[in-house]
Design a protein around this motif. Structure first.
Motif, PDB file in Angstrom:
ATOM      1  N   LEU A  75     -11.686   7.776 -23.725  1.00 39.11           N
ATOM      2  CA  LEU A  75      -9.764   7.452 -24.299  1.00 39.11           C
ATOM      3  C   LEU A  75      -8.402   8.161 -24.085  1.00 39.11           C
ATOM      4  N   GLY A  76      -8.594   9.236 -22.959  1.00 36.31           N
ATOM      5  CA  GLY A  76      -7.301   9.919 -22.420  1.00 36.31           C
ATOM      6  C   GLY A  76      -7.185   9.461 -21.012  1.00 36.31           C
ATOM      7  N   LEU A  77      -8.629   9.048 -20.691  1.00 38.96           N
ATOM      8  CA  LEU A  77      -8.354   8.729 -19.046  1.00 38.96           C
ATOM      9  C   LEU A  77      -7.389   7.074 -19.060  1.00 38.96           C
ATOM     10  N   THR A  78      -8.124   6.692 -20.178  1.00 42.13           N
ATOM     11  CA  THR A  78      -6.912   4.604 -20.130  1.00 42.13           C
ATOM     12  C   THR A  78      -5.577   5.441 -20.426  1.00 42.13           C
ATOM     13  N   PHE A  79      -5.333   6.761 -21.011  1.00 44.97           N
ATOM     14  CA  PHE A  79      -3.915   6.488 -21.039  1.00 44.97           C
ATOM     15  C   PHE A  79      -3.337   7.169 -20.342  1.00 44.97           C
ATOM     16  N   VAL A  80      -4.040   8.304 -19.827  1.00 47.68           N
ATOM     17  CA  VAL A  80      -3.149   8.677 -18.419  1.00 47.68           C
ATOM     18  C   VAL A  80      -3.980   7.786 -17.113  1.00 47.68           C
ATOM     19  N   PHE A  81      -4.065   7.363 -16.887  1.00 51.30           N
ATOM     20  CA  PHE A  81      -4.049   5.867 -15.878  1.00 51.30           C
ATOM     21  C   PHE A  81      -3.512   5.241 -16.512  1.00 51.30           C
ATOM     22  N   TYR A  82      -3.956   4.165 -17.753  1.00 43.99           N
ATOM     23  CA  TYR A  82      -3.751   2.591 -17.256  1.00 43.99           C
ATOM     24  C   TYR A  82      -1.844   2.618 -18.356  1.00 43.99           C
ATOM     25  N   VAL A  83      -1.853   3.587 -18.824  1.00 46.29           N
ATOM     26  CA  VAL A  83      -1.026   3.595 -20.840  1.00 46.29           C
ATOM     27  C   VAL A  83       0.469   4.387 -20.012  1.00 46.29           C
ATOM     28  N   VAL A  84       1.728   3.611 -19.384  1.00 44.03           N
ATOM     29  CA  VAL A  84       3.069   3.214 -19.001  1.00 44.03           C
ATOM     30  C   VAL A  84       3.761   3.588 -20.084  1.00 44.03           C
ATOM     31  N   HIS A  85       4.538   5.008 -19.951  1.00 40.92           N
ATOM     32  CA  HIS A  85       5.634   5.202 -21.238  1.00 40.92           C
ATOM     33  C   HIS A  85       6.751   4.772 -20.344  1.00 40.92           C
ATOM     34  N   MET A  86       7.163   3.553 -20.440  1.00 40.65           N
ATOM     35  CA  MET A  86       8.649   3.363 -20.454  1.00 40.65           C
ATOM     36  C   MET A  86       9.416   3.389 -21.164  1.00 40.65           C
ATOM     37  N   ARG A  87      11.006   4.177 -20.396  1.00 36.61           N
ATOM     38  CA  ARG A  87      12.336   3.695 -21.409  1.00 36.61           C
ATOM     39  C   ARG A  87      13.213   3.715 -20.526  1.00 36.61           C
ATOM     40  N   PHE A  88      13.884   2.748 -21.616  1.00 34.05           N
ATOM     41  CA  PHE A  88      15.298   2.110 -21.206  1.00 34.05           C
ATOM     42  C   PHE A  88      16.380   2.881 -22.104  1.00 34.05           C
ATOM     43  N   TRP A  89      17.318   2.534 -21.402  1.00 30.49           N
ATOM     44  CA  TRP A  89      19.141   3.002 -21.860  1.00 30.49           C
ATOM     45  C   TRP A  89      19.975   2.116 -21.311  1.00 30.49           C
ATOM     46  N   VAL A  90      20.236   1.648 -22.637  1.00 30.77           N
ATOM     47  CA  VAL A  90      21.756   0.856 -22.415  1.00 30.77           C
ATOM     48  C   VAL A  90      22.684   1.025 -23.015  1.00 30.77           C
ATOM     49  N   VAL A  91      23.892   1.987 -22.012  1.00 32.77           N
ATOM     50  CA  VAL A  91      25.093   2.409 -22.013  1.00 32.77           C
ATOM     51  C   VAL A  91      26.589   1.671 -21.797  1.00 32.77           C
ATOM     52  N   PRO A  92      27.664   1.889 -23.066  1.00 33.71           N
ATOM     53  CA  PRO A  92      29.039   1.133 -22.253  1.00 33.71           C
ATOM     54  C   PRO A  92      29.760   2.287 -21.516  1.00 33.71           C
ATOM     55  N   VAL A  93      29.519   1.290 -20.118  1.00 32.41           N
ATOM     56  CA  VAL A  93      30.643   1.924 -19.928  1.00 32.41           C
ATOM     57  C   VAL A  93      32.294   1.820 -18.681  1.00 32.41           C
ATOM     58  N   VAL A  94      32.869   2.173 -17.978  1.00 30.26           N
ATOM     59  CA  VAL A  94      33.420   1.592 -17.766  1.00 30.26           C
ATOM     60  C   VAL A  94      33.764   2.143 -15.861  1.00 30.26           C
ATOM     61  N   PRO A 135      21.698   9.296 -23.084  1.00 20.97           N
ATOM     62  CA  PRO A 135      21.662   9.952 -21.940  1.00 20.97           C
ATOM     63  C   PRO A 135      23.281  10.259 -21.687  1.00 20.97           C
ATOM     64  N   ASP A 136      22.888  11.115 -20.590  1.00 19.05           N
ATOM     65  CA  ASP A 136      24.992  11.768 -20.752  1.00 19.05           C
ATOM     66  C   ASP A 136      25.408  11.484 -19.246  1.00 19.05           C
ATOM     67  N   GLU A 137      25.956  11.990 -18.347  1.00 21.45           N
ATOM     68  CA  GLU A 137      26.779  11.496 -17.665  1.00 21.45           C
ATOM     69  C   GLU A 137      26.052  11.718 -16.595  1.00 21.45           C
ATOM     70  N   SER A 138      24.966  13.109 -15.985  1.00 17.50           N
ATOM     71  CA  SER A 138      25.331  13.866 -15.148  1.00 17.50           C
ATOM     72  C   SER A 138      23.595  12.847 -15.535  1.00 17.50           C
ATOM     73  N   PHE A 139      23.058  13.003 -16.518  1.00 17.56           N
ATOM     74  CA  PHE A 139      21.450  12.150 -15.942  1.00 17.56           C
ATOM     75  C   PHE A 139      22.018  10.697 -15.965  1.00 17.56           C
ATOM     76  N   ARG A 140      22.642  10.125 -16.236  1.00 20.91           N
ATOM     77  CA  ARG A 140      22.921   8.797 -15.153  1.00 20.91           C
ATOM     78  C   ARG A 140      23.150   8.636 -13.614  1.00 20.91           C
TER      79      ARG A 140
END
Lengths: 499, 465
Positions: free
Chosen positions: A412-431, A109-114
């Motif tokens: 199958l698709g509806l299960t994915f649509v409603f119950y499967v969550v796409h989650m993302r994490f970023w960890v960035v060292p900053v000052v 992730p770049d700064e503006s995103f963060r």
């Protein structure tokens, strides 16, 4: 003239793929289907009933516009095809973006995103170095079941972790499944057909009567080896069964006893137990015949089928000439009122060769018609077996497998649509703003954000614990866990300081 | 505000709890005497009776909570609901065991399962999501359900061949769950509108339109000289009377049509007054409209009582056949539930009118309600999809065709499309708040039409339910 054509086709494409068009088409489908349930429909309703329900002019109008058989008119099918095109266009238009998103995940992730990410936190590293901070974060994410990968940055590493990326594509799975169902449905309405086959035990046939009354010849025949009904004690039907055999090219291929809900399948054709009943014809009559004019009164049991002659003694014989399932007498003649076996009568002819006489015997006695008194035998009916038939529904639905595949895919698709969550994490060292080094932690989920925020909070807390940082830090800019953010409206927690 | 209420009800304490407790003890004592006489404790009728008693107690306490906002009632109310659910579970199990198939085969059995689902969902909504006030709505519905069951023929009827399929149970279970989820999303959307500061008179208009619709539908059976047509009932065979295959014999109850027409006028009055107040921008007409609602509730109750009395007893002539025929409430479950539903909706409006501030305090905030509504529909939609698929698969096995465009099927598809529209608007267009809530309400209206309207108005293959 390529340009105007291109722009107009582009316009059509854009119109077709817009969600507005989709909604308008769906509303049209809804209106016409609803109309189809309110207006009487042709094949189901008798022509007489139709004429009774509507005035002739109205009926003509309804017939011409196809409103009396909406679901099979060309324009309704065209509408469904248009809906399919709209789904295809909308999916095709949005797919490349989604695919890019899916195929090339945003890992660094770049700064503006963060700055704008709603769910984020910053944990000061205090006397720990970056590596210790990152590995603490790695452990925390692994605990959550989302293993992180290290991303190389200009002079250090950052972390990226995600789960269920497929969830981003789920909506395309659902749309594809819908198209599959439509495809099967259209194949069936073009190539499929349904008909009816009536068989009595011992007979075989390859002639199926279609809905419009026409006959269709099958390349093989179906033989009925027996059929029956079982009833509950109150007389209502419990079970209908038929023993069927498939005869193809003169050979018996297979046998099956079918019941309702369990059809016979052969060469893409399905034979369903649809109805069961009596033909109103006689199968077998069993009577006790007693000789009246002999020295001894001998009684014998005689079994007769239609037009069969049975010898009673060396001189006398009896023939079953007529069976009337529901008889009435009028002007000295016997008539059949209906084909239901409710009031049956049989007509026997007792012939004596020696005397050259024939006597008409009726069971039961019909005064004025019968000549029972003149007969040398008296007859006592024991059993009357009427002919039964089994009604088979025949259907050919080559598209149904596409339909079922579509249904499974959609689940199958509806299960994915409603119950499967796409989650993302970023960890960035900053000052941070004070010049101390810190870990910036950000996360996002494509649905169910409340639950995700709780998870995010847990990850941050674990990192803080590992780095032994007091949670209740007094100064404003040290540790902070974001409060629950509501769809980005309230942005709490501290935002990142530039590196 | 809280102080005001304390002043209004100085004895907020346990008066109601004690009264309800005594009432239940009394009813159970009476029942116990009967049991001693008959010697059979765990019969289905007894269990159902116990469920009714407990649900009634819970309903009274929930209503007490709705009106006074006393938290103490809730504890006892959910305790009662638990007890009722337990007895109800016993009745379901008894039925299932006795009949040998899950209780989905007749209207009686469907109601049995429906009430069970409703009570279970009430407890879930209360414990899991903290929507305490929901029992105020669901318990009266459950009570009406159990009372209706007492009137319907309850003997185990053998299953005709087409119904002997596992897929039937799958189909009906999914339908029950899906419809219950839709009902929940409807209730939540309504609560959202209350929290979203929608004017009370809008609810007045909605309630009136609903009630006018009900009496309009009932008046479709209006016969010459003020009669009302109901289906004839053969008491000996416990079945509806048919003239010929698929054609039911209607008998005409004299004068009941006039009464229904009168009530129709009474329920139309608030709507007319509302429209007038909007056109003339005259607020004082709304106060009259509220009084008209009160009056219409009285008249509706009168109509219900007369309907019950006249349908239960008496022989009536028919236009299609000579002689007199009896009828039964079992032939008119939809009219009956429509009558009860109308009264219920109007009572809810009065509750809102008088206790709006308390309701707003008791309900979760608007954002949360909006989210939960969406989540409920996210549960309902896959269930609807699977319900239709299971029904299609069963139809394919029973009738040789997975889709017949029969009215029930078509309307199920329409329901599916409406909710699909909701999801698209919400996900791609970002519809939130009021628009989404109205959409959710529309969805449930279509569900209700599919469930009741299609069975009542449009004939088809789905003759069993």
């Amino acid at each position: 003239m390529a340009l105007p054509f291109r722009s107009s086709s582009r316009k059509i494409w854009q119109t077709l793929s817009s969600i507005k068009t989709g909604v308008v088409l769906i509303i049209l489908v809804v209106i016409f289907s609803a109309a189809g349930t309110v207006i009487l429909q042709r094949p189901m309703t008798d022509a007489d009933d139709m004429q009774r329900a509507y005035s002739p002019a109205m009926l003509r109008f309804l017939d011409v516009t196809g409103l009396t058989d909406i679901f099979h008119t060309r324009w309704f099918i065209a509408l469904l095809i248009l809906v399919s095109f709209s789904i295809i266009a909308a999916s095709v238009q949005r797919f490349p973006n989604a695919w890019r998103y899916y195929a090339r995940p945003y890992k660094s992730p770049d700064e503006s995103f963060r700055k704008v990410l709603p769910t984020q936190a910053q944990v000061p590293l205090a006397n720990y170095d970056e590596e210790q901070g990152l590995s603490a974060a790695e452990r925390a994410l692994k605990n959550l079941g989302v293993p992180a990968e290290r991303i190389v940055r200009s002079n250090s590493f950052s972390l990226f972790a995600e789960r269920n990326r497929i969830s981003e594509m789920a909506v395309y799975i659902v749309h594809a499944s819908l198209l599959l169902i439509f495809l099967g449905f259209i194949v069936d309405s073009v190539y499929g057909w349904r008909g009816f086959l009536m068989l009595s035990p011992g007979t075989a046939s390859n002639q199926v009567e279609l809905k419009n009354g026409a006959l269709r010849t099958l390349p093989f025949s179906i033989r009925c080896d027996g059929t029956g009904e079982e009833t509950y004690t109150d007389g209502s039907p419990k079970r209908w069964w038929s023993k069927l055999a498939v005869v193809d090219g003169g050979h018996e291929i297979s046998r099956k006893e079918i019941v309702v809900n369990d059809p016979l399948v052969y060469r893409g054709l399905r034979f369903y137990q649809a109805s069961w009943g009596r033909t109103g014809k006689l199968d077998k009559l069993i009577v006790d015949a007693t000789r009246l004019n002999g020295a001894t009164r001998t009684t014998q049991e005689v079994s007769l089928s239609m037009n069969q002659t049975v010898a009673l003694d060396s001189d006398t014989s009896v023939q079953l000439v007529d069976f009337i399932p529901d008889f009435v007498v009028q002007d000295g003649r016997v008539y059949a009122r209906s084909k239901e076996v409710v009031n049956p009568a049989v007509h026997l002819v007792v012939t004596s060769q020696k005397n050259n006489t024939s006597v008409n015997v009726w069971l039961p006695e019909i005064p004025g018609v019968d000549e029972n008194a003149a007969s040398s035998y008296s007859f006592d009916p024991k059993d009357l077996k009427t002919e039964v038939y089994t009604g088979l529904q025949v259907s050919h639905e080559p598209g149904q497998f596409a339909v079922w595949a579509g249904v499974v895919l959609m689940a199958l698709g509806l299960t994915f649509v409603f119950y499967v969550v796409h989650m993302r994490f970023w960890v960035v060292p900053v000052v941070d703003a004070q010049g101390h080094s810190a870990l910036w932690i950000g996360g996002t989920a494509n649905r169910n954000r409340d639950a995700f925020e709780l998870k995010f909070k847990k990850v941050v807390e674990q990192i803080q614990q590992e780095l032994k940082i007091q949670v209740a830090a007094p100064s404003a800019s040290t540790a902070a866990i974001p409060q629950r953010t509501m769809s980005g409206k309230t942005l709490s927690g501290i935002t990142t300081a530039g590196r | 505000m809280a102080r005001e209420r304390v002043e209004q009800h100085p004895a907020t304490g346990n008066t109601l709890v004690v009264m309800v407790g005594l009432g239940i003890a009394f009813l159970l004592f009476i029942a116990f005497l009967n049991v001693v006489k008959s010697g059979n404790i765990l019969s289905e009728a007894n269990l159902l009776y116990a469920a009714l008693v407990f649900y009634a107690g819970a309903g009274a306490l929930y209503l007490g909570f709705g009106v006074t906002g006393t938290d103490a009632y809730i504890k006892f109310a959910s305790l009662m609901t638990w007890a009722g659910l337990l007895a109800n579970t016993g009745a379901v199990a008894h039925r299932w065991y006795g009949a040998g198939h899950p209780p989905f085969a007749s209207i009686y059995e469907m109601l049995l399962s429906f009430v069970w689902t409703l009570a279970a969902l009430t407890l879930i909504a209360e414990k899991r999501y903290g929507v305490k006030v929901i029992g105020t709505v669901t318990m009266p519905v459950a009570i009406v359900g159990v009372i209706l069951m007492q009137l319907l023929p309850s003997e185990v009827r053998p299953l005709v061949p087409a119904l002997q399929s596992t897929w039937l149970h799958v189909h009906v279970t999914l339908a029950m769950l899906a419809y219950a989820a839709c009902a929940l999303s409807f209730a939540l959307a309504m609560m959202f509108l209350i929290q979203d500061k929608v004017k009370t008179e809008v609810f007045l208009a909605a309630t009136s339109v609903f009630t006018v619709g009900i009496y309009g539908a009932i008046l479709l059976r209006f016969e010459k000289w003020g009669g009302l047509n109901v289906i004839a009932w053969d008491a000996q065979n416990k079945a509806e009377v048919f003239i010929s295959r698929g054609v039911r014999l209607f008998v005409t109850i004299p004068d009941l049509g006039w009464l229904m027409l009168l009530v129709f006028a009474a329920v139309l009055a608030p709507l007319v007054l509302y429209i007038l107040s909007r056109v003339r921008k005259n607020e004082s007409l709304l106060a009259i409209a509220d009084r008209a609602v009160f009056l219409s509730i009285l008249l509706q109750s009168l109509a219900l009582v007369f309907f019950l009395l006249r349908v239960r007893n008496g022989q009536y002539p028919s236009l299609d056949a000579d002689g007199l025929y009896a009828t039964s409430l079992a032939t008119s479950p939809f009219i009956l539930s429509a009558l009860v539903g109308g009264i219920f909706a109007n009572l809810l409006y009065l509750l809102l009118l008088w206790r709006r501030q308390d309701l707003e305090r008791l309900l979760p905030d608007a954002d949360a309600l909006d989210r939960i509504t969406y989540k409920t529909i996210c549960i309902a939609f896959p269930l609807l999809t699977l319900m239709i698929a299971a029904g299609a698969y069963w139809a394919n096995r029973a009738w040789g065709s997975y889709w017949n465009w029969d009215p029930k099927e078509t309307w199920a598809a329409i329901t599916w499309l409406v909710y699909a529209g909701y999801l698209h608007m919400r996900i791609t267009r970002g519809w939130r708040g009021r628009r989404a809530a109205y959409f959710a309400i529309l969805g449930f209206a279509v569900v209700m039409f599919t469930f009741f309207g299609v069975t009542y108005l449009l004939p088809g293959l789905h003759a069993y339910a």
